[in-house]
Design an enzyme around this catalytic site. Structure first.
Site, mmCIF file in Angstrom:
data_model
loop_
_atom_site.group_PDB
_atom_site.id
_atom_site.type_symbol
_atom_site.label_atom_id
_atom_site.label_comp_id
_atom_site.label_asym_id
_atom_site.label_seq_id
_atom_site.Cartn_x
_atom_site.Cartn_y
_atom_site.Cartn_z
ATOM 1 N N THR A 232 32.973 111.988 46.906
ATOM 2 C CA THR A 232 33.793 112.506 48.005
ATOM 3 C C THR A 232 34.783 111.472 48.517
ATOM 4 O OG1 THR A 232 33.696 113.290 50.319
ATOM 5 C CG2 THR A 232 31.975 111.804 49.605
ATOM 6 N N GLU B 103 35.228 110.877 51.502
ATOM 7 C CA GLU B 103 34.631 110.230 52.672
ATOM 8 C C GLU B 103 34.086 108.842 52.337
ATOM 9 O OE1 GLU B 103 34.459 111.088 55.870
ATOM 10 O OE2 GLU B 103 35.503 113.005 55.661
ATOM 11 N N TYR C 89 26.895 110.398 55.900
ATOM 12 C CA TYR C 89 27.237 111.211 54.727
ATOM 13 C C TYR C 89 28.024 110.390 53.714
ATOM 14 C CZ TYR C 89 29.910 114.581 51.936
ATOM 15 O OH TYR C 89 30.495 115.263 50.901
ATOM 16 N N LYS D 84 26.771 109.358 49.973
ATOM 17 C CA LYS D 84 27.570 109.744 48.811
ATOM 18 C C LYS D 84 27.963 108.520 47.983
ATOM 19 C CE LYS D 84 28.367 114.228 48.369
ATOM 20 N NZ LYS D 84 28.109 114.941 47.088
#
Length: 324
Positions: free
Chosen positions: A120, A122, A148, A152
């Protein structure tokens, strides 16, 4: 495929079915409330009960499906939720990737099964561009700003480690924000389009949001899952950024959504709720998809205006149907 009940899982299931695959989907819990609707919507998918945190169930799923390709889309995928439940996020979104990879390896399929890991944007965290003025690319610095993103990043690095250590075909798709009519209402884009639809029909009088200034690189989920599939058809495992190469703020998304229903004076209809503010916010996320475009031939069909229009029209139609 893990994450079959999510937005990307549905799009990918349809794509694989069109391509002639036999599709297996991992679904969590024997009484999962989404099981019946998933089976009804995708009758060609064979559902297998399992959990990313339960290694034995993953081994069983691999044994049943004997897959040529594995797509790991399952995760605790909401950034705000990850702040409230960081331990669960780490177990599912981080360690769950290790469990999938190890299940493939221990099943004796490491040399024949291709694995896609859903990484991701992010992971970048909106900081530390190593190419000022350009979007994040595959070799950009990582600086995750949420549990998160951190989870990830572990999944991303363990996937690369298995590729390098065991020679497994593991490709990581570093996807920037991709939305659509199947997005969960807990995500800001779908919350906006559902609320705008309801406001236009007189079913709701305002919408509550957090900050409006963060900018994101938004695309359509249907385009991005095609990129996932293309990664596993490529002759070499690698990492690829999928993005639009443009950014738009939450405020721009709001304005365009309200314009879709003919509302120009929208600010009185939007209120800020402190509960939706994050402890650490990502200012800007901008991706550079040039590698995927050049190497894979990946292209997007839906631009930002088209994405907002598609989502609002879908939600207006859906809300109208609920009134009947």
């Amino acid at each position: 495929m893990t994450g079959i009940t999510g937005q990307d899982g549905g799009h990918l299931a349809e794509l694989l079915h069109r391509e002639g695959y036999r599709v297996f989907g991992l679904i969590r819990g024997q009484n999962n409330p989404r099981k019946a609707s998933t089976q009804q919507q995708y009758p060609y998918v064979t559902l297998i009960e399992g959990d990313l945190t339960d290694f034995a169930s993953l081994m069983r799923a691999i044994e049943i499906s004997s897959p040529d390709e594995v797509y790991n889309l399952g995760a605790v995928s909401h950034v705000g939720y990850s702040f409230r439940n960081p331990v669960l996020t780490a177990e599912v979104t981080g360690k769950g990737v290790l469990n999938v990879l190890e299940a493939v390896r221990m099943s004796g399929l490491a040399e024949t099964t291709r694995v896609y890991q859903a990484s991701t944007s992010e992971m970048f965290g909106g900081l530390d561009y190593n190419r000022p003025g350009a979007g994040y690319a595959e070799d950009s610095l990582f600086h995750p700003r949420s549990p998160y993103g951190v989870a990830k990043l572990y999944g991303h690095w363990i996937a690369k480690n298995y590729r390098e250590s065991y020679g497994m075909f593991v490709s990581c798709g570093i996807l920037f924000n991709h939305e659509g009519e199947r997005r969960g209402p807990e995500f800001v884009t779908r919350k906006i389009t559902q609320s705008v639809a309801r406001i236009s029909l007189g079913l709701q009088d305002h919408i509550e949001l957090g900050d409006l200034w963060p900018k994101r690189d938004w695309g359509y989920a249907g385009d991005y899952v095609r990129g996932m599939w293309q990664m596993l058809q490529h002759n070499e495992a690698d990492d690829f950024v999928l993005a639009s190469g443009t950014t738009h703020s939450v405020e721009e998304f709001l304005e365009r959504a309200f314009l879709e229903v003919g509302i120009t004076d929208w600010r009185p209809l939007v209120k800020q709720n402190p509960d939706f503010l994050r402890p650490a916010e990502v200012d800007v996320l901008l991706g550079d998809p040039s590698k995927a475009e050049t190497v894979l031939g990946w292209r997007r069909d839906v631009d930002f205006p088209g994405l907002v229009s598609l989502m609002v029209k879908h939600d207006v139609t859906e809300q109208k149907s609920l009134l009947l």
